[in-house]
Design an enzyme around this catalytic site. Structure first.
Site, PDB file in Angstrom:
ATOM      1  N   HIS A   1     -30.162 -20.698 -20.678  1.00  0.00           N
ATOM      2  CA  HIS A   1     -29.070 -20.164 -19.859  1.00  0.00           C
ATOM      3  C   HIS A   1     -29.313 -20.425 -18.370  1.00  0.00           C
ATOM      4  CE1 HIS A   1     -27.537 -17.965 -23.369  1.00  0.00           C
ATOM      5  NE2 HIS A   1     -28.812 -17.815 -23.660  1.00  0.00           N
TER       6      HIS A   1
ATOM      7  N   ASP B   1     -21.292 -17.641 -18.220  1.00  0.00           N
ATOM      8  CA  ASP B   1     -22.484 -17.143 -18.913  1.00  0.00           C
ATOM      9  C   ASP B   1     -23.336 -16.320 -17.950  1.00  0.00           C
ATOM     10  OD1 ASP B   1     -24.829 -16.818 -20.365  1.00  0.00           O
ATOM     11  OD2 ASP B   1     -25.286 -18.958 -20.511  1.00  0.00           O
TER      12      ASP B   1
END
Length: 562
Positions: free
Chosen positions: A378, A206
């Protein structure tokens, strides 16, 4: 560091017999539309199929899908779809692929599958669900799948580890390393380390927060700011959030309960998802706190909390309709609007437009820019480096992010010791092969934007959007000419009809003479096809308006034989 460039690549050759092919069809170069296809021994495995939400320059579009062209003639080869978590940018495109083959198995956690099953029910699709949990292993064709718990802004998120005879892949999905998550479920770094010891040939990570230094703040750090909003707001509190952001909504419900407020959910997707989360035990709601929207309207303003969709400025979502005065909830003086989500790149203008409209209505706006009411889901750079050092991957391919995020993530991998030639920065449609333990760029496939416009899928094109932008920017001018078929001279004055085009009596005087001249010339040139004559009229009027007035409306022509 290999950087794949679109213009340098052609269609890939056949995958080597002992190879593993990785083809991202979305999520590289954008935040959303995440989809990655893995190919091995003639079979395909897909990880996530998400959507992208339209920006201002894409008027009339509902959502944007990945392009399924490269796999459409291989639907029977698909052995499964792994869904890492339940956000729309990872599951929103699933119904559109299952419309082409409904029995593809869906692998995911309990909450993720519950969300997608409810969505598929609206599309009248009965899915084949394969529920898994962290630690489970499943065989899907030639792919041995192991699932790993990761922490994100939605419960029950999973990373997936793929074992094949060609090598292994660890795909993180969206994740962060919150050490104090609301649900107590942390990213399983022990599993990451164990898989690293086994050997991770390709690490797909990610990239969304790769430019952000340090570590992402904990969800629990938001509680004081949210509590402060509830303790100080004099009238109604309207909270906008993703319809799947269970953690944030839990915090809002807890704050409402502590301050003696009732809560109502507004918006079909919000009501649906929170009902599912509550029934499965992912959302804890004290008795009597949540009430029906119709009942809450008769309560005192200082006892009301409304939780709605629209945190990204979506034009048809509840918050946008409130801002435009097109909703039964009328925002007024003293109301507080709490925007509890981050800005997705590309949505800023729409969101700021809504904020300004709500302020004009007298509302107090609380958002990430002026209060600590949102934290990212994130991993920031510090967390990514931590993972690289634990996993020690042989090859790295950053995913999930705009180009700047992918490059920042690639640089982190390089800094932790991954060789330059084993870090691939790609784009949607790039084809990357793992052969003999090393990745290489093998070509590209079609991976354009597929627009969903009402009931049509893929019918709207870039040309369609260009026409819509033209209409919105310059209006429409329709030219009507009744002509003598023998001479092409107008038998009546040429008529100009307009919509959204500002003009005065003199605007079309010069255009009339030029249209008449062009019509006569078309006869001299032997042109009798009406469609060709109409094109000549359109070009003539367009050129005149552009040269004379610097205006570019959409021009249409209707030419009729008298």
């Amino acid at each position: 560091m290999p950087v794949a460039h679109r213009n340098d690549l052609n269609a890939p050759q056949r995958l080597p017999k002992k190879g593993l092919r990785i083809t991202p069809l979305g999520g590289l170069g954008e935040v959303g539309r995440n989809m990655t296809v893995f190919e091995h021994n003639g079979k395909l495995l897909i990880v996530d199929i998400g959507v992208l939400f339209p920006e201002d320059h894409q008027p009339g579009i509902d959502v944007i899908l990945p392009d399924f062209t490269s796999i459409r003639d291989r639907l029977d080869d698909i052995v499964g779809i792994v869904l890492t978590h339940g956000h729309e940018d990872h599951i929103g495109g699933v119904p559109y692929l299952l419309k082409e083959r409904a029995d593809i198995p869906l692998y995911g956690s309990e909450l993720t599958l519950a969300f997608i099953a409810a969505k598929l029910k609206e599309h009248r699709i009965t899915p084949k669900l394969m529920q898994v949990k962290a630690g489970d292993r499943q065989q899907a064709g030639p792919f041995d799948l192991e699932f790993v718990a990761v922490n994100h802004s939605i419960p029950d998120a999973l990373a997936v580890f793929l074992r094949t005879s060609a090598g292994t892949v660890l795909h993180t999905g969206d994740f962060k390393m919150d050490q104090f998550p609301l649900d107590g479920r942390i990213t399983d770094l022990r599993a990451f380390a164990r898989l690293g010891e086994e050997g991770v040939d390709v690490f797909l990570t990610d990239s969304t927060n790769a430019e952000v230094p340090g570590f992402t703040m904990s969800e629990r750090d938001l509680t004081p700011a949210i509590d402060r909003v509830f303790a100080t707001s004099p009238r109604r509190i309207i909270v906008s959030s993703f319809a799947s952001h269970v953690h944030r909504i839990q915090q809002v419900i807890d704050a409402a309960h502590a301050n003696g407020r009732k809560v109502a959910f507004v918006g079909r997707s919000m009501v649906r998802n929170m009902k599912i989360a509550r029934e499965l035990g992912y959302l804890s709601i004290p008795k009597g706190v949540v009430v029906d929207f119709r009942k809450i309207q008769s309560m005192p303003d200082n006892k009301i909390t409304l939780i709605c969709t629209g945190s990204q400025g979506e034009p048809m979502a509840a918050l946008a309709r409130m801002a435009n005065g097109d909703h039964q909830i009328q925002v007024g003086e003293g109301d507080t609007v709490l925007m509890a989500s981050s800005l997705i790149p590309g949505n800023e203008n729409a969101i700021y437009g809504i904020i300004n409209k709500l302020i004009d209505l007298g509302a107090n706006i609380v958002h990430k820019g002026n209060a600590k009411v949102h934290v990212s889901g994130h991993a920031s750079a510090g967390e990514l480096v931590y993972c690289y050092n634990i996993v020690k991957p042989r090859n790295v391919m950053p995913v999930h992010g705009e180009s700047k995020h992918l490059h920042a993530n690639a640089e982190l991998a390089r800094m932790t010791g991954v060789p330059d030639d084993r870090v691939v920065v790609g784009f949607d449609g790039v084809v990357v092969d793992l052969v003999d333990g090393k990745v290489k760029v093998a070509g590209k496939v079609d991976a354009g934007l597929v627009y969903v416009d009402g009931q049509t899928i893929g019918a709207a094109t870039e040309d369609t959007l260009a026409e819509r932008r033209l209409l919105s920017g310059g209006g429409v001018v329709t030219v009507v000419a009744l002509i003598d078929p023998k001479t092409h001279k107008p038998v009546e004055p040429v008529e100009f009809l307009t919509k959204g085009f500002v003009h005065d009596k003199k605007t079309f005087e010069g255009a009339s003479a030029q249209v008449e001249k062009a019509l006569v010339q078309s006869k001299a040139d032997g042109i009798d096809d009406i469609a060709e004559i109409e094109k000549i009229v359109v070009d003539t009027v367009s050129n005149h308006l552009r040269r004379t007035y610097r205006r570019e409306p959409a021009v249409m022509a209707v030419v009729i034989d008298s």
